[in-house]
Design a protein around this motif. Structure first.
Motif: not given
Length: 183
Positions: A142-146
């Motif tokens: 995901r965008q946040g690095g998750e």
């Protein structure tokens, strides 16, 4: 007797090669691969068990045990529901995003919120059991690095001993991600 649900959106008389499925409607959720033999065999076994439970319920009802027959009917309905859910497990894609359908939980990530969709080497679960082996997994970041749990692995019920089908499926999902993340 043609069984259209087994033809996986292809002509009935088409060759039996294991090719990726065509996608005419990009708005509907589609699985870009066919369910594997392990998944289909497990679902068929569950449906066979459900038929025996229904037969037991019929015999119990004929003998006059209405509560036992009701219990058998409820148990058969639960087993049939589990078999159908097992067949839906996997990765699904559309123009809107990618969806990881698990047995108990479904996670959807919109393409705009996915930073990357890629295949990585990592320990993966063998047929969904606790035992892990070294293999490949398709993951979504995901965008946040998750990082989400793997969408598919080369050792799950769809791709065990079907490496070529795994490569085609992951390439198709990565291509969908590349196309729709760019807009």
């Amino acid at each position: 007797m043609p069984l259209p649900f087994l033809t996986a959106d292809r002509a009935f008389d088409a060759g039996a090669e294991d090719i990726a499925l065509p996608f005419d409607d990009h708005d509907s959720w589609r699985r870009p691969y066919r369910p594997g033999p392990w998944r289909v065999a497990a679902a068929a076994t569950l449906l066979l068990l459900a038929s025996f439970v229904l037969l037991a319920g019929l015999i119990t009802a004929a003998a006059g045990g209405l509560s036992g027959a009701t219990l058998c009917l409820v148990l058969a309905a639960v087993v049939i529901t589990c078999a159908l859910r097992l067949l839906r497990v996997g990765a699904w894609v559309s123009r809107h995003g990618v969806r990881r359908v698990g047995f108990f939980r479904t996670t959807t990530v919109r393409w705009e919120r996915a930073a990357a969709v890629r295949t990585v080497q990592q320990p993966v679960r063998w047929l969904g059991l606790p035992r892990t082996v070294q293999g490949q997994a398709l993951i979504v970041v995901r965008q946040g690095g998750e990082t989400l749990p793997p969408l598919v692995t080369d050792h799950n019920a769809d791709f065990l001993a079907r490496g070529e089908a795994f490569e085609r499926a992951t390439d198709a999902i990565e291509a969908w991600g590349d196309e729709y993340r760019r807009g």
